[in-house]
Scaffold this motif. Structure first.
Motif, mmCIF file in Angstrom:
data_model
loop_
_atom_site.group_PDB
_atom_site.id
_atom_site.type_symbol
_atom_site.label_atom_id
_atom_site.label_comp_id
_atom_site.label_asym_id
_atom_site.label_seq_id
_atom_site.Cartn_x
_atom_site.Cartn_y
_atom_site.Cartn_z
ATOM 1 N N PRO A 197 52.385 51.597 78.094
ATOM 2 C CA PRO A 197 51.989 51.598 76.800
ATOM 3 C C PRO A 197 52.768 52.242 75.665
ATOM 4 C CG PRO A 197 50.332 52.068 78.266
ATOM 5 C CD PRO A 197 51.711 52.104 78.997
ATOM 6 N N SER A 198 52.804 51.487 74.623
ATOM 7 C CA SER A 198 53.593 52.256 73.299
ATOM 8 C C SER A 198 52.992 51.682 72.259
ATOM 9 C CB SER A 198 55.172 51.860 73.395
ATOM 10 O OG SER A 198 55.320 50.438 73.398
ATOM 11 N N LEU A 199 53.599 52.217 71.027
ATOM 12 C CA LEU A 199 53.207 51.766 69.766
ATOM 13 C C LEU A 199 53.358 50.485 69.649
ATOM 14 C CD1 LEU A 199 53.936 55.020 67.546
ATOM 15 C CD2 LEU A 199 51.776 54.265 68.486
ATOM 16 N N LEU A 200 54.432 49.871 70.387
ATOM 17 C CA LEU A 200 54.788 48.436 69.921
ATOM 18 C C LEU A 200 53.738 47.577 70.405
ATOM 19 C CD1 LEU A 200 58.310 48.545 71.433
ATOM 20 C CD2 LEU A 200 57.864 48.992 69.120
ATOM 21 N N ASP A 201 52.780 47.979 71.145
ATOM 22 C CA ASP A 201 51.625 47.177 71.714
ATOM 23 C C ASP A 201 50.940 46.660 70.469
ATOM 24 O OD1 ASP A 201 52.788 47.209 74.213
ATOM 25 O OD2 ASP A 201 51.479 48.833 74.812
ATOM 26 N N VAL A 202 50.745 47.214 69.375
ATOM 27 C CA VAL A 202 49.971 47.159 68.359
ATOM 28 C C VAL A 202 50.830 46.506 67.121
ATOM 29 C CG1 VAL A 202 48.289 48.896 68.939
ATOM 30 C CG2 VAL A 202 50.157 49.315 67.127
ATOM 31 N N MET A 203 52.224 46.065 67.417
ATOM 32 C CA MET A 203 52.795 45.478 66.456
ATOM 33 C C MET A 203 53.250 43.905 66.529
ATOM 34 S SD MET A 203 55.775 48.801 65.795
ATOM 35 C CE MET A 203 55.165 50.270 65.541
ATOM 36 N N GLY A 204 52.375 43.412 67.382
ATOM 37 C CA GLY A 204 52.592 41.945 67.637
ATOM 38 C C GLY A 204 53.715 41.617 68.620
ATOM 39 N N PRO A 205 53.704 40.245 68.905
ATOM 40 C CA PRO A 205 54.661 39.782 69.877
ATOM 41 C C PRO A 205 56.006 39.620 69.365
ATOM 42 C CG PRO A 205 53.709 37.833 68.898
ATOM 43 C CD PRO A 205 53.083 38.984 68.110
ATOM 44 N N TRP A 206 57.145 39.551 70.617
ATOM 45 C CA TRP A 206 58.358 39.683 70.102
ATOM 46 C C TRP A 206 58.630 38.174 69.431
ATOM 47 C CZ3 TRP A 206 62.590 36.284 70.555
ATOM 48 C CH2 TRP A 206 63.729 36.845 70.468
ATOM 49 N N PRO A 207 59.529 38.196 68.310
ATOM 50 C CA PRO A 207 60.346 39.101 67.837
ATOM 51 C C PRO A 207 59.684 39.784 66.697
ATOM 52 C CG PRO A 207 60.873 36.907 66.753
ATOM 53 C CD PRO A 207 59.794 36.672 67.884
ATOM 54 N N TRP A 208 58.294 39.507 66.466
ATOM 55 C CA TRP A 208 57.728 39.953 65.143
ATOM 56 C C TRP A 208 57.576 41.543 64.948
ATOM 57 C CZ3 TRP A 208 58.569 36.605 61.785
ATOM 58 C CH2 TRP A 208 58.436 35.103 62.327
ATOM 59 N N TYR A 209 57.282 42.286 66.552
ATOM 60 C CA TYR A 209 57.321 43.616 66.540
ATOM 61 C C TYR A 209 58.393 44.238 66.014
ATOM 62 C CZ TYR A 209 59.796 44.018 70.856
ATOM 63 O OH TYR A 209 60.838 43.915 71.818
ATOM 64 N N LEU A 210 59.685 43.706 66.030
ATOM 65 C CA LEU A 210 60.778 44.326 65.568
ATOM 66 C C LEU A 210 60.878 44.571 63.969
ATOM 67 C CD1 LEU A 210 63.518 42.278 67.663
ATOM 68 C CD2 LEU A 210 62.652 44.790 68.037
ATOM 69 N N ALA A 211 60.373 43.654 63.246
ATOM 70 C CA ALA A 211 60.247 43.650 61.773
ATOM 71 C C ALA A 211 59.001 44.794 61.334
ATOM 72 C CB ALA A 211 59.932 42.307 61.272
ATOM 73 N N VAL A 212 58.065 44.601 62.312
ATOM 74 C CA VAL A 212 57.079 45.707 61.883
ATOM 75 C C VAL A 212 57.504 46.848 62.364
ATOM 76 C CG1 VAL A 212 54.629 46.310 62.488
ATOM 77 C CG2 VAL A 212 55.149 43.937 62.383
ATOM 78 N N GLU A 213 58.165 46.966 63.386
ATOM 79 C CA GLU A 213 58.662 48.487 63.918
ATOM 80 C C GLU A 213 59.609 49.013 62.757
ATOM 81 O OE1 GLU A 213 60.982 50.574 67.458
ATOM 82 O OE2 GLU A 213 60.974 48.359 67.281
ATOM 83 N N PHE A 214 60.682 48.053 62.084
ATOM 84 C CA PHE A 214 61.657 48.514 61.104
ATOM 85 C C PHE A 214 60.733 48.985 60.074
ATOM 86 C CE2 PHE A 214 64.277 47.345 57.597
ATOM 87 C CZ PHE A 214 65.541 48.296 57.990
ATOM 88 N N ALA A 215 59.950 48.103 59.583
ATOM 89 C CA ALA A 215 59.121 48.439 58.308
ATOM 90 C C ALA A 215 58.493 49.856 58.433
ATOM 91 C CB ALA A 215 58.275 47.299 57.953
ATOM 92 N N VAL A 216 57.712 49.742 59.503
ATOM 93 C CA VAL A 216 57.063 51.234 59.731
ATOM 94 C C VAL A 216 57.820 52.291 59.626
ATOM 95 C CG1 VAL A 216 55.455 52.397 61.226
ATOM 96 C CG2 VAL A 216 55.036 50.067 60.761
ATOM 97 N N GLY A 217 59.029 52.191 60.385
ATOM 98 C CA GLY A 217 59.967 53.401 60.591
ATOM 99 C C GLY A 217 60.546 53.774 59.447
ATOM 100 N N VAL A 218 61.042 52.711 58.281
ATOM 101 C CA VAL A 218 61.716 53.030 57.086
ATOM 102 C C VAL A 218 60.571 53.743 56.199
ATOM 103 C CG1 VAL A 218 62.499 51.997 54.994
ATOM 104 C CG2 VAL A 218 63.233 51.037 57.259
ATOM 105 N N ALA A 219 59.322 53.164 56.355
ATOM 106 C CA ALA A 219 58.245 53.905 55.743
ATOM 107 C C ALA A 219 57.706 55.344 56.047
ATOM 108 C CB ALA A 219 56.864 52.966 55.601
ATOM 109 N N ALA A 220 58.083 55.461 57.284
ATOM 110 C CA ALA A 220 57.721 56.899 57.824
ATOM 111 C C ALA A 220 58.918 57.845 57.333
ATOM 112 C CB ALA A 220 57.750 56.726 59.305
ATOM 113 N N TRP A 221 60.221 57.017 57.371
ATOM 114 C CA TRP A 221 61.243 57.984 57.062
ATOM 115 C C TRP A 221 61.288 58.210 55.664
ATOM 116 C CZ3 TRP A 221 65.835 54.890 59.820
ATOM 117 C CH2 TRP A 221 65.840 55.183 61.124
#
Length: 239
Positions: A197-221
């Motif tokens: 289990p990880s935060l990626l589980d709530v970010m949708g299926p591949w490859p969409w979770y990559l875009a969500v992860e990137f957006a969330v990451g940049v926002a967090a940074w």
């Protein structure tokens, strides 16, 4: 019943997990206090470089272990995870205090490493197994390096630092995604989600979770950059 430390397989949120997280927090506080006392003194340089040697030698030893014939697995033995790149720049940042190395250590070390420590992708025996020690020591030392450099020695990120971290991360992602596609590996979890289990589980299926992860990451940074840009004093990162 055997204590958590003696269990055959590491159990997330078992006793050992909480002990490790607590030790990481206590160590971070002590390093901040030490760094503030050392600022502008010879001991600052000596301590930071000793820290760099400790992290670098440990990580190199673990990398040598990973490529031994008995341990070799193309899917896990190569230093292609972002955490592998993180310890390299953390060592350089501790040794030189260059602004760009501190920037990468700050953004990667304070977001990716804590996420890994909170939801560890660790299918291995507990302490003192080498995989357990490798995971926790390396991730904790990198987090400590980021905290020590920022709150201890007073190095500060800014918007240029954020842009640098984003560009380098994208470049790493493109290169490693290509490698994964050719070799069938999954470094950085760029080609599939981890089994645990990880935060990626709530970010949708591949490859969409990559875009969500990137957006969330940049926002967090951006969020952890903004307070420093509001500070009255100038950036003190070395150039």
């Amino acid at each position: 019943m055997d204590p958590s430390w003696a269990q055959e397989t590491f159990t997330p949120y078992g006793v050992s997990h909480w002990v490790l997280l607590g030790a990481a927090a206590v160590g971070a506080v002590l390093l901040v206090r030490a760094g503030r006392r050392q600022r502008g003194t010879r001991s600052e340089v000596l301590f930071a470089r000793a820290f760099a040697l400790l992290l670098g030698l440990f990580a190199l030893a673990m990398q040598v272990y990973r490529v031994l014939p008995s341990q070799w697995d193309i899917g896990v033995s190569l230093p292609l995870h972002l955490s592998d790149l993180t310890w390299v720049v953390a060592v350089y940042a501790l040794w030189t205090r260059r602004w760009w190395a501190h920037s990468l250590t700050y953004y990667w070390g304070l977001t990716l490493n804590p996420q890994a420590m909170l939801t560890p992708a660790l299918d291995a025996p507990g302490f003192p197994h080498v995989d357990f020690v490798d995971f926790w020591v390396q991730h904790t030392l990198v987090v400590w390096a980021a905290i020590y450099l920022t709150w201890g020695l007073g190095l500060r990120p800014g918007w240029r630092a954020l842009a640098t971290a984003v560009l380098v991360t994208v470049a790493w992602g493109v290169l490693v995604f290509g490698f994964n596609s050719v070799t069938g590996t999954n470094y950085g979890f760029l080609n599939a989600k981890p089994d645990n289990p990880s935060l990626l589980d709530v970010m949708g299926p591949w490859p969409w979770y990559l875009a969500v992860e990137f957006a969330v990451g940049v926002a967090a940074w951006a969020l952890i950059t903004w307070p420093w840009t509001r500070a009255a004093r100038p950036t003190t990162s070395a150039n």
